[in-house]
Design a protein around this motif. Structure first.
Motif, PDB file in Angstrom:
ATOM      1  N   ALA A   7      10.595  -9.263  11.911  1.00 32.98           N
ATOM      2  CA  ALA A   7       9.288  -9.433  11.285  1.00 32.98           C
ATOM      3  C   ALA A   7       8.404 -10.371  12.081  1.00 32.98           C
ATOM      4  N   SER A  73      10.272 -12.085   2.409  1.00 29.16           N
ATOM      5  CA  SER A  73       8.804 -12.136   2.434  1.00 29.16           C
ATOM      6  C   SER A  73       8.228 -12.859   1.218  1.00 29.16           C
ATOM      7  N   ALA A  78       4.383  -9.717   4.583  1.00 30.75           N
ATOM      8  CA  ALA A  78       5.445  -9.296   5.500  1.00 30.75           C
ATOM      9  C   ALA A  78       6.448  -8.356   4.838  1.00 30.75           C
ATOM     10  N   THR A  81       7.085  -4.877   6.551  1.00 23.83           N
ATOM     11  CA  THR A  81       7.762  -5.028   7.841  1.00 23.83           C
ATOM     12  C   THR A  81       9.218  -5.425   7.629  1.00 23.83           C
ATOM     13  N   ASP A  82       9.451  -6.362   6.735  1.00 19.35           N
ATOM     14  CA  ASP A  82      10.822  -6.787   6.439  1.00 19.35           C
ATOM     15  C   ASP A  82      11.634  -5.639   5.849  1.00 19.35           C
TER      16      ASP A  82
END
Length: 106
Positions: A7, A73, A78, A81-82
């Motif tokens: 991330a 996150s 995020a 993405t995580d």
């Protein structure tokens, strides 16, 4: 965990989301390929059990990736993405496992 590194972009240069998307597509294709190989190597009754197990694993993978992404996150920007990074890592591990299974049933 690898998710934090992914991330943050520490593992790849450029656009992390783009790279994750590309890596995820490749991993999903590899997973489908190895699953097809395992399924074709099994007897019909075992194939049915494998297909059921694989469907349950996919649901688990997605739920676990969501859980892990929520932790890392904390519900922030995020998360996606995580989530993708965790899902990718789990998919790669599943591919390794299924390749071993395929070798044992050949």
């Amino acid at each position: 965990m690898a998710v934090a590194l992914l991330a943050s972009g520490a593992c790849w240069g450029g656009d992390v989301k783009e790279q994750l998307s590309s890596e995820t597509q490749a991993a999903e294709a590899a997973l489908r390929q190895v699953c097809a190989g395992v399924a074709s190597a099994l007897e019909p009754v075992d194939r049915k059990h494998f297909e059921e197990a694989q469907q349950k694993w996919l649901a688990f993978r997605d739920a676990e990736a969501s859980f892990q992404a929520g932790l890392t996150s904390m519900g922030g920007s995020a998360y996606s993405t995580d989530y993708q990074a965790e899902r990718l890592a789990m998919t790669r591990e599943r591919i390794k496992l299924l390749k071993k299974v395929l070798e044992s049933v050949k």
